[in-house]
Design an enzyme around this catalytic site. Sequence first.
Site, PDB file in Angstrom:
ATOM      1  N   TYR A 130      -1.862  -4.964   3.324  1.00 23.52           N
ATOM      2  CA  TYR A 130      -2.552  -3.741   2.865  1.00 23.52           C
ATOM      3  C   TYR A 130      -3.985  -3.701   3.413  1.00 23.52           C
ATOM      4  O   TYR A 130      -4.423  -2.691   3.964  1.00 23.52           O
ATOM      5  CB  TYR A 130      -2.534  -3.730   1.328  1.00 23.52           C
ATOM      6  CG  TYR A 130      -3.465  -2.760   0.659  1.00 23.52           C
ATOM      7  CD1 TYR A 130      -3.148  -1.413   0.554  1.00 23.52           C
ATOM      8  CD2 TYR A 130      -4.666  -3.198   0.099  1.00 23.52           C
ATOM      9  CE1 TYR A 130      -4.010  -0.522  -0.083  1.00 23.52           C
ATOM     10  CE2 TYR A 130      -5.527  -2.328  -0.535  1.00 23.52           C
ATOM     11  CZ  TYR A 130      -5.204  -0.991  -0.626  1.00 23.52           C
ATOM     12  OH  TYR A 130      -6.055  -0.113  -1.247  1.00 23.52           O
TER      13      TYR A 130
HETATM   14  N1  LIG Z   1      -6.233   0.333  -6.729  1.00 24.67           N
HETATM   15  C1  LIG Z   1      -7.432  -0.032  -6.314  1.00 24.67           C
HETATM   16  O1  LIG Z   1      -8.142  -0.831  -6.960  1.00 24.67           O
HETATM   17  C2  LIG Z   1      -7.958   0.526  -5.024  1.00 24.67           C
HETATM   18  C3  LIG Z   1      -9.170   0.057  -4.550  1.00 24.67           C
HETATM   19  C4  LIG Z   1      -9.717   0.638  -3.397  1.00 24.67           C
HETATM   20  C5  LIG Z   1      -9.044   1.663  -2.749  1.00 24.67           C
HETATM   21  N2  LIG Z   1      -7.836   2.091  -3.220  1.00 24.67           N
HETATM   22  C6  LIG Z   1      -7.184   3.216  -2.505  1.00 24.67           C
HETATM   23  O2  LIG Z   1      -7.536   4.394  -3.187  1.00 24.67           O
HETATM   24  C7  LIG Z   1      -6.592   5.421  -2.856  1.00 24.67           C
HETATM   25  C8  LIG Z   1      -6.301   6.296  -4.071  1.00 24.67           C
HETATM   26  O3  LIG Z   1      -5.974   5.523  -5.184  1.00 24.67           O
HETATM   27  P1  LIG Z   1      -5.214   6.169  -6.430  1.00 24.67           P
HETATM   28  O4  LIG Z   1      -5.459   5.334  -7.595  1.00 24.67           O
HETATM   29  O5  LIG Z   1      -5.491   7.639  -6.485  1.00 24.67           O
HETATM   30  O6  LIG Z   1      -3.697   5.957  -5.952  1.00 24.67           O
HETATM   31  P2  LIG Z   1      -2.392   6.722  -6.504  1.00 24.67           P
HETATM   32  O7  LIG Z   1      -2.587   7.241  -7.865  1.00 24.67           O
HETATM   33  O8  LIG Z   1      -1.248   5.788  -6.245  1.00 24.67           O
HETATM   34  O9  LIG Z   1      -2.296   7.986  -5.523  1.00 24.67           O
HETATM   35  C9  LIG Z   1      -1.819   7.880  -4.217  1.00 24.67           C
HETATM   36  C10 LIG Z   1      -1.118   9.172  -3.892  1.00 24.67           C
HETATM   37  O10 LIG Z   1      -0.517   9.020  -2.591  1.00 24.67           O
HETATM   38  C11 LIG Z   1       0.707   9.709  -2.671  1.00 24.67           C
HETATM   39  N3  LIG Z   1       1.695   9.310  -1.681  1.00 24.67           N
HETATM   40  C12 LIG Z   1       2.344   8.127  -1.599  1.00 24.67           C
HETATM   41  N4  LIG Z   1       3.280   8.206  -0.638  1.00 24.67           N
HETATM   42  C13 LIG Z   1       3.212   9.467  -0.144  1.00 24.67           C
HETATM   43  C14 LIG Z   1       3.926  10.180   0.836  1.00 24.67           C
HETATM   44  N5  LIG Z   1       4.931   9.615   1.512  1.00 24.67           N
HETATM   45  N6  LIG Z   1       3.579  11.469   1.102  1.00 24.67           N
HETATM   46  C15 LIG Z   1       2.588  12.061   0.415  1.00 24.67           C
HETATM   47  N7  LIG Z   1       1.889  11.457  -0.540  1.00 24.67           N
HETATM   48  C16 LIG Z   1       2.193  10.170  -0.821  1.00 24.67           C
HETATM   49  C17 LIG Z   1       1.249   9.397  -4.038  1.00 24.67           C
HETATM   50  O11 LIG Z   1       2.245  10.338  -4.344  1.00 24.67           O
HETATM   51  P3  LIG Z   1       3.081  10.306  -5.712  1.00 24.67           P
HETATM   52  O12 LIG Z   1       2.121  10.802  -6.755  1.00 24.67           O
HETATM   53  O13 LIG Z   1       4.193  11.241  -5.449  1.00 24.67           O
HETATM   54  O14 LIG Z   1       3.486   8.882  -5.922  1.00 24.67           O
HETATM   55  C18 LIG Z   1       0.011   9.536  -4.877  1.00 24.67           C
HETATM   56  O15 LIG Z   1      -0.145  10.852  -5.326  1.00 24.67           O
HETATM   57  C19 LIG Z   1      -5.382   4.702  -2.277  1.00 24.67           C
HETATM   58  O16 LIG Z   1      -5.347   4.936  -0.881  1.00 24.67           O
HETATM   59  C20 LIG Z   1      -5.675   3.239  -2.518  1.00 24.67           C
HETATM   60  O17 LIG Z   1      -5.165   2.422  -1.474  1.00 24.67           O
HETATM   61  C21 LIG Z   1      -7.297   1.548  -4.345  1.00 24.67           C
END
Ligand SMILES: NC(=O)c1ccc[n+]([C@@H]2O[C@H](COP(=O)([O-])OP(=O)(O)OC[C@H]3O[C@@H](n4cnc5c(N)ncnc54)[C@H](OP(=O)(O)O)[C@@H]3O)[C@@H](O)[C@H]2O)c1
Length: 216
Positions: A130
């Site tokens: 990742y």
């Molecule tokens: N978790 C952490 O601590 C952390 C830290 C730093 C950065 N980040 C990054 O921050 C970003 C946003 O985080 P978040 O909490 O908002 O994540 P999230 O709630 O999992 O949202 C990600 C979105 O991407 C969508 N997605 C996944 N596969 C897809 C596809 N094939 N086509 C279109 N959309 C798709 C998901 O769709 P569905 O709703 O349909 O599943 C979801 O709506 C991510 O890129 C993550 O890597 C996370």
Amino acid sequence: MANVFVVGAAGNVGTRLVSKLVKGSHHVVAMHRKEQQQQDLEGRGARTCLLSITETDVPTLASAIKGCDTVVFTAGAGGASEELTNKVDGEGLEKTVDAAIAAGAKRFVLVSAFPDAGRGKKISDTFENYMRVKRLSDAYLAESELDWVILRPGTLTIEEGTGKVNAGYAIKYGDVSRDNVADTIRAIIDNKALTHKIIELTDGDVPVDEAIGKFV
Ligand SMILES: NC(=O)c1ccc[n+]([C@@H]2O[C@H](COP(=O)([O-])OP(=O)(O)OC[C@H]3O[C@@H](n4cnc5c(N)ncnc54)[C@H](OP(=O)(O)O)[C@@H]3O)[C@@H](O)[C@H]2O)c1
């Protein structure tokens, strides 16, 4: 006022961002992949676009982006398999950059990851992959002709946003609420002159607009 295309609009950061952008008088096209997400996104004031980043191609995505001047990529596979991470966080980002260029959108904001995530912990191969993919995606965008801003948030929480952050080129690692991340992206979009910056972000003491204003 910007016309903003959001990839990952139905996610935890995405939904919060859509609401904040609409409240700030921006026009939003919210890309989502499940039909049942449409009603919520329209209720937040966005136009919607049903597409999966893994299934679509650059010309289709470019047609959807056409008319937008700004693209935000906040989609992610959420720590699923390496294959899905490569397809969504990696190839998905590359497709979106290519489509933004083809569609004539100039600005691009990427939600990436903080380089220190996982430091000091025993991390899985999936997490290592990742971080590798996020890094390659940063590089792909940074090498493009777009006016890009890369945001690297710390560990995301679902705490209520404080509206106050620590944003800098190199800061200590920490948590940041998804609400504060969404507000920071909104502030980046409001600051049209802000470009070619990689910004690390945690919760902090500085009001979001002041914290982002100092990068211009
Ligand atoms: N978790 C952490 O601590 C952390 C830290 C730093 C950065 N980040 C990054 O921050 C970003 C946003 O985080 P978040 O909490 O908002 O994540 P999230 O709630 O999992 O949202 C990600 C979105 O991407 C969508 N997605 C996944 N596969 C897809 C596809 N094939 N086509 C279109 N959309 C798709 C998901 O769709 P569905 O709703 O349909 O599943 C979801 O709506 C991510 O890129 C993550 O890597 C996370």
